[in-house]
Design an enzyme around this catalytic site. Structure first.
Site, mmCIF file in Angstrom:
data_model
loop_
_atom_site.group_PDB
_atom_site.id
_atom_site.type_symbol
_atom_site.label_atom_id
_atom_site.label_comp_id
_atom_site.label_asym_id
_atom_site.label_seq_id
_atom_site.Cartn_x
_atom_site.Cartn_y
_atom_site.Cartn_z
ATOM 1 N N ASN A 292 11.473 1.252 1.524
ATOM 2 C CA ASN A 292 11.896 2.555 2.053
ATOM 3 C C ASN A 292 11.114 2.974 3.288
ATOM 4 O O ASN A 292 11.412 4.028 3.860
ATOM 5 C CB ASN A 292 11.763 3.640 0.979
ATOM 6 C CG ASN A 292 10.334 3.807 0.507
ATOM 7 O OD1 ASN A 292 9.812 2.917 -0.165
ATOM 8 N ND2 ASN A 292 9.697 4.886 0.860
ATOM 9 N N SER B 236 -2.828 -9.288 5.400
ATOM 10 C CA SER B 236 -3.344 -8.496 6.521
ATOM 11 C C SER B 236 -4.528 -9.220 7.136
ATOM 12 O O SER B 236 -5.227 -9.990 6.454
ATOM 13 C CB SER B 236 -3.815 -7.136 5.985
ATOM 14 O OG SER B 236 -4.568 -6.450 6.946
ATOM 15 N N TYR C 148 -9.524 -2.720 -0.069
ATOM 16 C CA TYR C 148 -8.291 -3.157 0.606
ATOM 17 C C TYR C 148 -8.425 -4.639 0.993
ATOM 18 O O TYR C 148 -7.512 -5.438 0.755
ATOM 19 C CB TYR C 148 -8.033 -2.300 1.846
ATOM 20 C CG TYR C 148 -6.754 -2.656 2.586
ATOM 21 C CD1 TYR C 148 -5.513 -2.539 1.976
ATOM 22 C CD2 TYR C 148 -6.792 -3.113 3.909
ATOM 23 C CE1 TYR C 148 -4.331 -2.860 2.657
ATOM 24 C CE2 TYR C 148 -5.630 -3.429 4.600
ATOM 25 C CZ TYR C 148 -4.405 -3.308 3.968
ATOM 26 O OH TYR C 148 -3.235 -3.622 4.641
HETATM 27 N N1 LIG Z 1 1.127 -1.407 9.333
HETATM 28 C C1 LIG Z 1 0.179 -2.288 9.615
HETATM 29 O O1 LIG Z 1 -0.400 -2.288 10.712
HETATM 30 C C2 LIG Z 1 -0.202 -3.315 8.586
HETATM 31 C C3 LIG Z 1 -1.234 -4.209 8.903
HETATM 32 C C4 LIG Z 1 -1.569 -5.196 7.998
HETATM 33 C C5 LIG Z 1 -0.880 -5.316 6.810
HETATM 34 N N2 LIG Z 1 0.103 -4.435 6.501
HETATM 35 C C6 LIG Z 1 0.786 -4.601 5.214
HETATM 36 O O2 LIG Z 1 2.178 -4.392 5.381
HETATM 37 C C7 LIG Z 1 2.745 -3.977 4.141
HETATM 38 C C8 LIG Z 1 3.702 -2.811 4.384
HETATM 39 O O3 LIG Z 1 2.971 -1.703 4.848
HETATM 40 P P1 LIG Z 1 3.529 -0.690 5.941
HETATM 41 O O4 LIG Z 1 2.612 -0.778 7.097
HETATM 42 O O5 LIG Z 1 4.964 -0.861 6.139
HETATM 43 O O6 LIG Z 1 3.199 0.705 5.217
HETATM 44 P P2 LIG Z 1 4.093 1.921 4.715
HETATM 45 O O7 LIG Z 1 5.005 2.411 5.779
HETATM 46 O O8 LIG Z 1 3.105 2.881 4.126
HETATM 47 O O9 LIG Z 1 4.955 1.263 3.550
HETATM 48 C C9 LIG Z 1 4.358 0.910 2.330
HETATM 49 C C10 LIG Z 1 5.437 0.823 1.271
HETATM 50 O O10 LIG Z 1 4.807 0.457 0.028
HETATM 51 C C11 LIG Z 1 5.285 1.347 -0.972
HETATM 52 N N3 LIG Z 1 4.361 1.485 -2.092
HETATM 53 C C12 LIG Z 1 3.111 1.975 -2.095
HETATM 54 N N4 LIG Z 1 2.633 1.996 -3.352
HETATM 55 C C13 LIG Z 1 3.626 1.520 -4.151
HETATM 56 C C14 LIG Z 1 3.762 1.317 -5.543
HETATM 57 N N5 LIG Z 1 2.784 1.645 -6.404
HETATM 58 N N6 LIG Z 1 4.899 0.792 -6.012
HETATM 59 C C15 LIG Z 1 5.907 0.469 -5.178
HETATM 60 N N7 LIG Z 1 5.856 0.669 -3.862
HETATM 61 C C16 LIG Z 1 4.715 1.192 -3.367
HETATM 62 C C17 LIG Z 1 5.476 2.668 -0.246
HETATM 63 O O11 LIG Z 1 6.275 3.543 -1.013
HETATM 64 P P3 LIG Z 1 6.189 5.147 -0.816
HETATM 65 O O12 LIG Z 1 6.964 5.445 0.442
HETATM 66 O O13 LIG Z 1 6.821 5.643 -2.061
HETATM 67 O O14 LIG Z 1 4.742 5.487 -0.699
HETATM 68 C C18 LIG Z 1 6.154 2.165 1.016
HETATM 69 O O15 LIG Z 1 7.507 1.922 0.771
HETATM 70 C C19 LIG Z 1 1.573 -3.649 3.222
HETATM 71 O O16 LIG Z 1 1.401 -4.721 2.301
HETATM 72 C C20 LIG Z 1 0.393 -3.595 4.164
HETATM 73 O O17 LIG Z 1 -0.828 -3.939 3.533
HETATM 74 C C21 LIG Z 1 0.462 -3.439 7.365
#
Ligand SMILES: NC(=O)c1ccc[n+]([C@@H]2O[C@H](COP(=O)([O-])OP(=O)(O)OC[C@H]3O[C@@H](n4cnc5c(N)ncnc54)[C@H](OP(=O)(O)O)[C@@H]3O)[C@@H](O)[C@H]2O)c1
Length: 315
Positions: A24, A151, A176
């Site tokens: 989402n 990450s 993390y």
């Molecule tokens: N953005 C970056 O720069 C970055 C860098 C390195 C790695 N990552 C990795 O990329 C992945 C996606 O992150 P994103 O950046 O897209 O962040 P985001 O926009 O915060 O999305 C995270 C998603 O995970 C869901 N989530 C969190 N806790 C959950 C739970 N207990 N059960 C089910 N869903 C859950 C959130 O749902 P809600 O909306 O309900 O909270 C949201 O849909 C993560 O694994 C993150 O570690 C991101």
């Protein structure tokens, strides 16, 4: 010079079924959008059904014929993981273990695990094993893939064998880092076990570099740190690539030709912060086979889900 890989290179995915966790928001939403635009049926596995339904409407605006389903999944609750696995009945070609939380104060999951390890690793561990029979069933129409999103922060991580739940000493960034190192060790452990059984399912990992999503805002919001939240937002807007660009390593890992088990995909630009997806190398700790086995056994014990039993439930 070869053209950088982009979403235009995604093949026709008609007849394929992808399940994306955390679909989402951010990278999960953008990955789900592209998979759906290219014809895959996509299950959006989301913590909130309402946010999942909103994401489905958003994707449908781009891809009116998209075949989407929203399923509730709270990775911080093993009961919820089990319920989701019982609800899904169609074979799965692509399992995208994407959902995550970052650098939050110490909390515990429903089952008592440290929240970042519990959500980012243990929830996905249990989910993948419970969905294994559906991945096996998709093998007759190609090689299914399990893509686990890690990450660059895995480099901060250390597997704290004496205190895996970080009860004695908690630091939100090290927690993390541990969870993201665990993602990579899980990816290897899964690849080893699939190969030992002769199963043609690929286990690969990726990282998005630095992408502007909600991820960095969650921790400051929980701590009531408004200035930090604002600085994070501004930093994200100035330095980060878009969530859609951040989703490209995930998409490459999921559908590009020539990807093998244990490969790790990330952005090819400076410090792997941005840029088109390429094969990258995790650090030495993430390639430690003995640590991967230790984590695997520990994760089976903690979640009560086992690889062998998951496969036997298929028979
Ligand atoms: N953005 C970056 O720069 C970055 C860098 C390195 C790695 N990552 C990795 O990329 C992945 C996606 O992150 P994103 O950046 O897209 O962040 P985001 O926009 O915060 O999305 C995270 C998603 O995970 C869901 N989530 C969190 N806790 C959950 C739970 N207990 N059960 C089910 N869903 C859950 C959130 O749902 P809600 O909306 O309900 O909270 C949201 O849909 C993560 O694994 C993150 O570690 C991101």
């Amino acid at each position: 010079m070869t053209k950088p890989w982009s979403a235009e290179d995604i093949p026709d995915l008609s007849g394929k079924h992808a399940l994306v966790t955390g679909a989402n928001s951010g990278i999960g939403l953008e990955a789900a959008r592209e998979l759906a635009r290219h014809g895959a049926r996509v299950t959006l596995a989301c913590r909130s059904e309402e946010r999942g339904a909103e994401a489905a409407r958003d994707i449908a605006r781009d891809a009116p014929s998209a075949d989407l389903e929203v399923s509730r999944l709270d990775l911080a609750d093993l009961g919820s993981v089990q319920r989701l696995a019982q609800q899904v009945s169609q074979p799965i070609d692509l399992l995208i273990n994407n959902a995550g939380i970052m650098a939050i104060p110490r909390l515990t999951t429903v089952d008592g695990f440290e929240m970042q390890l519990g959500t980012n690793h243990l929830g996905h561990f249990a989910l993948t094993l419970r969905l294994l029979p559906l991945l096996v069933r998709a093998m007759d129409r190609g090689a299914p893939r399990v893509v686990t999103v890690s990450s660059q922060a895995h480099r901060l991580g250390k597997l704290s064998r004496e205190d895996l739940q970080l009860e004695r000493r908690y630091h939100k960034w090290l927690a993390y880092g541990q969870s993201k190192l665990a993602n990579l060790l899980f990816m290897r452990g899964l690849a080893d076990r699939l190969e030992q059984r002769g199963l043609s399912i690929l286990s690969v990992a990726c990282h998005p570099g630095y992408a502007a999503t909600q991820l960095a805002a969650v921790g400051p919001a929980m701590e009531g740190a408004r200035v930090m939240g604002w600085l994070t937002e501004v930093g994200g807007a100035v330095v980060a690539q878009s969530a859609a660009q951040g989703a490209l390593p995930t998409l490459y890992a999921a559908v590009a030709q020539g990807v093998a088990s244990r490969e790790y995909i990330g952005p090819g630009g400076p410090f792997q912060m941005r840029g088109a997806p390429v094969k990258v190398r995790p650090n030495r700790a993430a390639r430690d086979a003995e640590a991967a086995d230790w984590l695997w056994d520990t994760s089976e014990r903690l979640t009560g889900v086992s690889f062998v039993e998951a496969l036997e439930s298929q028979a």
